[in-house]
Design a protein around this motif. Sequence first.
Motif, short mmCIF file in Angstrom:
data_model
loop_
_atom_site.label_atom_id
_atom_site.label_comp_id
_atom_site.label_asym_id
_atom_site.label_seq_id
_atom_site.Cartn_x
_atom_site.Cartn_y
_atom_site.Cartn_z
N GLU A 7 6.17 -22.27 3.33
CA GLU A 7 4.74 -22.73 3.79
C GLU A 7 3.83 -22.88 2.35
N ILE A 8 4.12 -22.28 1.19
CA ILE A 8 3.28 -22.36 0.36
C ILE A 8 3.61 -23.75 -0.42
N HIS A 9 4.82 -24.37 -0.42
CA HIS A 9 5.24 -25.39 -0.95
C HIS A 9 5.28 -26.77 -0.14
N GLU A 10 4.91 -26.45 1.13
CA GLU A 10 4.77 -27.48 1.83
C GLU A 10 4.08 -28.87 1.39
N GLY A 11 5.06 -29.97 1.61
CA GLY A 11 4.36 -31.36 1.03
C GLY A 11 4.47 -31.35 -0.44
N ILE A 12 4.86 -30.75 -1.13
CA ILE A 12 5.37 -30.53 -2.71
C ILE A 12 6.57 -31.11 -2.96
N PRO A 13 7.17 -31.96 -3.35
CA PRO A 13 8.58 -32.43 -3.58
C PRO A 13 9.13 -31.50 -4.75
N ASP A 14 10.38 -31.07 -4.65
CA ASP A 14 10.95 -30.29 -5.69
C ASP A 14 10.56 -30.63 -6.98
N GLU A 15 10.75 -31.91 -7.41
CA GLU A 15 10.76 -32.59 -8.64
C GLU A 15 9.21 -32.27 -9.24
N THR A 19 8.00 -29.94 -12.37
CA THR A 19 7.50 -30.38 -13.47
C THR A 19 6.09 -29.58 -13.79
N ALA A 20 5.52 -29.03 -12.58
CA ALA A 20 4.27 -28.14 -12.80
C ALA A 20 4.72 -27.20 -13.45
N LEU A 21 6.01 -26.26 -13.25
CA LEU A 21 6.27 -25.06 -13.76
C LEU A 21 6.65 -25.15 -15.37
N LYS A 22 7.17 -26.57 -15.67
CA LYS A 22 7.32 -26.66 -16.98
C LYS A 22 5.93 -27.06 -17.89
N VAL A 23 4.97 -27.57 -17.27
CA VAL A 23 3.83 -27.97 -17.74
C VAL A 23 3.08 -26.32 -18.04
N LEU A 24 2.95 -25.68 -16.88
CA LEU A 24 2.50 -24.29 -16.88
C LEU A 24 3.01 -23.37 -18.02
N ARG A 25 4.48 -23.66 -18.11
CA ARG A 25 5.09 -22.70 -19.14
C ARG A 25 4.83 -23.00 -20.37
N ARG A 26 4.60 -24.36 -20.79
CA ARG A 26 4.47 -24.82 -21.95
C ARG A 26 2.93 -24.51 -22.51
N MET A 27 1.74 -24.47 -21.59
CA MET A 27 0.44 -24.07 -21.71
C MET A 27 0.39 -22.57 -22.26
#
Length: 63
Positions: A7-15, A19-27
Amino acid sequence: MIGLRTEIHEGIPDEDHVTALKVLRRMTDNIARPNPATSNGDCRPAPPPGTGRAEADTTAEAE
């Protein structure tokens, strides 16, 4: 739990999610490193010059 994730990730492709997780981790890594502008290894950004915040911070530590 699988239903909640779906439900939370609906409409968000895994890729995009990865990518978002990698960006947040880097930040977070960027702000977790000690700031070389501070002498005590503090991770907070150095205060702008002339704000008096540096003096207030060192005074509070001395008490």
